[in-house]
Design a protein around this motif. Structure first.
Motif, short mmCIF file in Angstrom:
data_model
loop_
_atom_site.label_atom_id
_atom_site.label_comp_id
_atom_site.label_asym_id
_atom_site.label_seq_id
_atom_site.Cartn_x
_atom_site.Cartn_y
_atom_site.Cartn_z
N VAL A 192 15.07 0.52 8.25
CA VAL A 192 14.67 1.45 9.31
C VAL A 192 14.03 0.67 10.47
CG1 VAL A 192 13.26 3.44 9.93
CG2 VAL A 192 14.24 3.28 7.63
N LEU A 193 14.47 0.96 11.67
CA LEU A 193 13.83 0.48 12.89
C LEU A 193 13.06 1.64 13.49
CD1 LEU A 193 13.50 -1.73 15.15
CD2 LEU A 193 15.50 -0.69 16.25
N HIS A 194 11.77 1.50 13.62
CA HIS A 194 10.94 2.57 14.15
C HIS A 194 10.70 2.39 15.65
CE1 HIS A 194 9.73 2.65 9.82
NE2 HIS A 194 9.80 3.96 10.04
N GLY A 195 10.60 3.49 16.35
CA GLY A 195 10.30 3.46 17.77
C GLY A 195 9.97 4.86 18.27
N ALA A 196 9.71 4.95 19.56
CA ALA A 196 9.39 6.25 20.16
C ALA A 196 10.12 6.42 21.48
CB ALA A 196 7.88 6.36 20.37
N ALA A 197 11.32 5.84 21.57
CA ALA A 197 12.05 5.83 22.83
C ALA A 197 13.13 6.90 22.93
CB ALA A 197 12.68 4.46 23.05
N GLY A 198 13.26 7.73 21.89
CA GLY A 198 14.30 8.76 21.92
C GLY A 198 15.66 8.12 22.13
N ASP A 199 16.44 8.70 23.03
CA ASP A 199 17.75 8.13 23.33
C ASP A 199 17.75 7.40 24.67
OD1 ASP A 199 17.53 10.27 25.02
OD2 ASP A 199 19.34 11.29 24.34
N GLY A 200 16.55 7.03 25.13
CA GLY A 200 16.45 6.27 26.37
C GLY A 200 17.06 4.88 26.22
N VAL A 201 17.62 4.37 27.30
CA VAL A 201 18.26 3.05 27.26
C VAL A 201 17.48 2.06 28.11
CG1 VAL A 201 20.54 4.00 26.80
CG2 VAL A 201 19.84 3.55 29.16
N PHE A 202 17.60 0.78 27.77
CA PHE A 202 16.93 -0.28 28.49
C PHE A 202 17.88 -1.46 28.64
CE2 PHE A 202 16.20 -0.62 24.02
CZ PHE A 202 16.19 -1.97 23.71
N SER A 203 17.65 -2.27 29.66
CA SER A 203 18.57 -3.35 30.00
C SER A 203 17.90 -4.70 29.79
CB SER A 203 19.04 -3.22 31.45
OG SER A 203 17.92 -3.14 32.31
N ALA A 204 17.67 -5.04 28.53
CA ALA A 204 16.99 -6.30 28.23
C ALA A 204 17.91 -7.49 28.43
CB ALA A 204 16.46 -6.27 26.79
N ALA A 205 17.30 -8.67 28.46
CA ALA A 205 18.02 -9.94 28.51
C ALA A 205 17.19 -10.95 27.75
CB ALA A 205 18.24 -10.38 29.96
N ALA A 206 17.72 -12.14 27.57
CA ALA A 206 16.97 -13.20 26.90
C ALA A 206 15.96 -13.81 27.86
CB ALA A 206 17.93 -14.28 26.40
N ARG A 207 14.86 -14.31 27.31
CA ARG A 207 13.87 -14.97 28.17
C ARG A 207 14.51 -16.09 28.99
NH1 ARG A 207 10.07 -14.80 23.67
NH2 ARG A 207 8.46 -13.23 24.05
N ALA A 208 15.42 -16.81 28.35
CA ALA A 208 16.06 -17.93 29.05
C ALA A 208 16.84 -17.47 30.28
CB ALA A 208 16.98 -18.69 28.09
N ASP A 209 17.37 -16.25 30.25
CA ASP A 209 18.07 -15.70 31.41
C ASP A 209 17.10 -15.53 32.58
OD1 ASP A 209 20.41 -15.52 29.89
OD2 ASP A 209 20.06 -13.42 29.37
N TYR A 210 15.95 -14.93 32.29
CA TYR A 210 14.95 -14.72 33.34
C TYR A 210 14.39 -16.05 33.84
CZ TYR A 210 14.96 -9.83 31.76
OH TYR A 210 15.32 -8.55 31.42
N ALA A 211 14.23 -17.01 32.93
CA ALA A 211 13.75 -18.33 33.32
C ALA A 211 14.75 -19.01 34.24
CB ALA A 211 13.51 -19.19 32.07
N GLU A 212 16.03 -18.88 33.94
CA GLU A 212 17.06 -19.48 34.78
C GLU A 212 17.06 -18.83 36.17
OE1 GLU A 212 21.92 -20.16 34.78
OE2 GLU A 212 20.90 -19.63 32.91
#
Length: 284
Positions: free
Chosen positions: A156-176
């Motif tokens: 089980v992965l727990h959270g409280a985000a409902g069906d909201g979406v997010f646009s994550a990336a890797a830290r290395a992407d932001y560093a670049e």
């Protein structure tokens, strides 16, 4: 051109120093509280200088001769605006030609707890005479690395985000992206809303964890209060548990879903996929 990175022993700061060194763009200054933590960066050619966000005199010494700065946001909640202000003031005294600040998407209107001190810092920069650029980073896939093991174990992965979406990336992407901004011209006054190519819900993320682990994981949606209590019960400090739970509410509201394409334009490629980052946690 000399470029400095604050918080260079942290995850994002270190990756940015490494990206700058790989670009051979000129002298790179790594500003840290504890030089012992970045001996490897010194061996690779970084000029390590000791300073904390709380020490204006040390910051003056650290920024001596520096042309451009990446101000990596600190992690001491409640103190960050004052601390960031110390860096901005030192940059102003040093005559820095560009300061890039790692902020949060839509900082001026973002209702998340995390956004408050980012917004305060952006306001300080706007009032300063330091030419600046905002790098408004969305979520990091690495934020979920510590939760992969328990999710796989429990199913089980727990959270409280409902069906909201997010646009994550890797830290290395932001560093670049930060390295690109610091080593090229034309960025002063710009605001970059930075987010990854994937727009996932936590239910989607549970499916990614299932795929990379080979074990079924489902998403269980909780209320913000329930999630904060669960995090606190697992050992997360109460204040940080509240921030994390509130961040899920922000995801639910779409506050971390970025569609600008700015990250991809800066780094010249697609962002790193969630599966690639999370697979390392499963393998480890």
């Amino acid at each position: 051109m000399t470029i400095a990175v604050t918080g260079a022993s942290g995850h994002l700061g270190r990756l940015t120093v490494e990206a700058l060194l790989s670009r051979n763009a000129g002298p790179v200054v790594a500003i840290v509280r504890d030089p012992d933590k970045v001996r490897d960066l010194a061996e690779r050619g970084a000029d390590v200088r000791q300073a904390s966000y709380d020490d204006p005199q040390a910051l003056d010494r650290a920024l001596e001769g520096v042309n451009r700065v990446l101000l990596v946001s600190g992690n001491e909640f409640g103190k960050r605006v004052e601390q960031h202000g110390n860096v901005i003031a030192a940059a102003q005294r040093a005559g820095v030609e560009l300061l890039a600040y790692t902020s949060i998407p839509r900082a001026e209107e973002n209702a998340m707890i995390l956004a408050q001190e980012h917004r305060g810092t952006e306001e300080l920069l706007a009032k300063s005479t330091v030419p600046h650029v905002f790098l408004r980073n969305s979520w990091y896939w690495e934020n979920y690395l510590n939760g992969v093991g328990p999710a796989v174990e429990s199913g089980v992965l727990h959270g409280a985000a409902g069906d909201g979406v997010f646009s994550a990336a890797a830290r290395a992407d932001y560093a670049e992206a930060a390295a690109v901004v610091l080593t090229t011209d034309g960025h002063a006054g710009r605001i970059y809303e930075l987010g990854g190519d994937e727009h996932l819900s936590l239910d989607d993320l549970a499916q990614v964890i299932s795929e990379v682990s080979g074990k079924p994981v489902r998403y269980q949606d909780l209320s913000e209060h329930e999630l904060a209590a669960a995090l606190e019960g697992s050992g997360v400090p109460a204040q940080f548990a509240r921030v994390l739970a509130d961040s899920d509410t922000g995801i639910k509201a779409g506050l971390l879903d970025v569609t600008s394409g700015d990250l991809q334009k800066l780094i010249g490629r697609a962002s790193t996929l969630a599966a690639e980052v999370l697979r390392t946690a499963v393998a480890g």
